[in-house]
Scaffold this active site. Sequence first.
Site, short mmCIF file in Angstrom:
data_model
loop_
_atom_site.label_atom_id
_atom_site.label_comp_id
_atom_site.label_asym_id
_atom_site.label_seq_id
_atom_site.Cartn_x
_atom_site.Cartn_y
_atom_site.Cartn_z
N ARG A 1 -2.38 5.81 14.10
CA ARG A 1 -1.06 5.57 14.73
C ARG A 1 -0.74 4.42 13.72
O ARG A 1 0.63 4.27 13.59
CB ARG A 1 -1.52 4.56 15.90
CG ARG A 1 -2.11 5.49 17.19
CD ARG A 1 -0.99 6.53 17.74
NE ARG A 1 -0.81 7.73 16.90
CZ ARG A 1 -1.65 8.79 16.98
NH1 ARG A 1 -2.77 8.84 17.58
NH2 ARG A 1 -1.45 9.91 16.31
N GLU B 1 0.82 6.52 11.12
CA GLU B 1 2.20 7.07 11.77
C GLU B 1 3.43 5.99 11.91
O GLU B 1 4.49 6.38 11.60
CB GLU B 1 1.79 7.47 13.03
CG GLU B 1 2.76 8.46 13.84
CD GLU B 1 2.30 9.02 15.25
OE1 GLU B 1 2.14 9.89 15.43
OE2 GLU B 1 1.79 8.11 15.97
N SER C 1 4.14 -9.80 0.14
CA SER C 1 2.80 -9.77 -0.39
C SER C 1 1.90 -9.57 0.72
O SER C 1 1.86 -10.05 1.82
CB SER C 1 2.69 -11.07 -0.64
OG SER C 1 1.20 -11.44 -1.20
#
Length: 155
Positions: A95, A98, A121
Site C-alpha cells: 500500500r 501504491e 532527506s
Amino acid sequence: MPHSNISRAPRQHLTERVLQAKTAKNLTWAGLAEGTGLSVVYVTAALLGQHPLPQAVAEVVAERLGLDRDAVAELQTIPLRGNVEDVSSDPTIYRFHEMVQVYGTTLKALVHEQFGDGIISAINFKLDIKKVDDPEGGERAVITLDGKFLPYKPF
C-alpha cells in the site's frame, strides 16, 4: 570505532532472532524503545535491520530481548540499508508503494514548487504514526514524514 556491513545477511539473521525473542517474551516495540531516549520508530527500524543503535541502547534492548554480546555488537554496526529487492507483496508494505505510485509525481511537483529543485532527506528525517478516530467510523492512520529539504547546488 563504527563498523559497517557489506551484506544484508548478518542483520537479517539478527532480525529473525529479535522477532523470535520479542514474540516469546510478549514485548512491544514501544516497550523495547522505552527509556532509550530514541523514538519507537527509530528503535523499531534499528531492530528490523535499518539503523545502528548507540552502544547503551543496544545493551538495553538486547537485555530486554535476552540477546548475547554478539547481538549487542551487531546492533551497533551500520547496516546495508534497504531490504526489498523488488516490490513487496506484503499488503501493508505494498500500500505504501501504491501510495507513491499514485501520488509520487504529485509530491515531487509540490515539493519543487514550494521549495525549489532538491530532495527531502531520508537521513535528516523523522517519522511518526498515530491512530485517530475516523468521524465516519473506524480508525485512521496519520503518518508524518518530516525530512529536511536539501537543495541541489549548481557547481
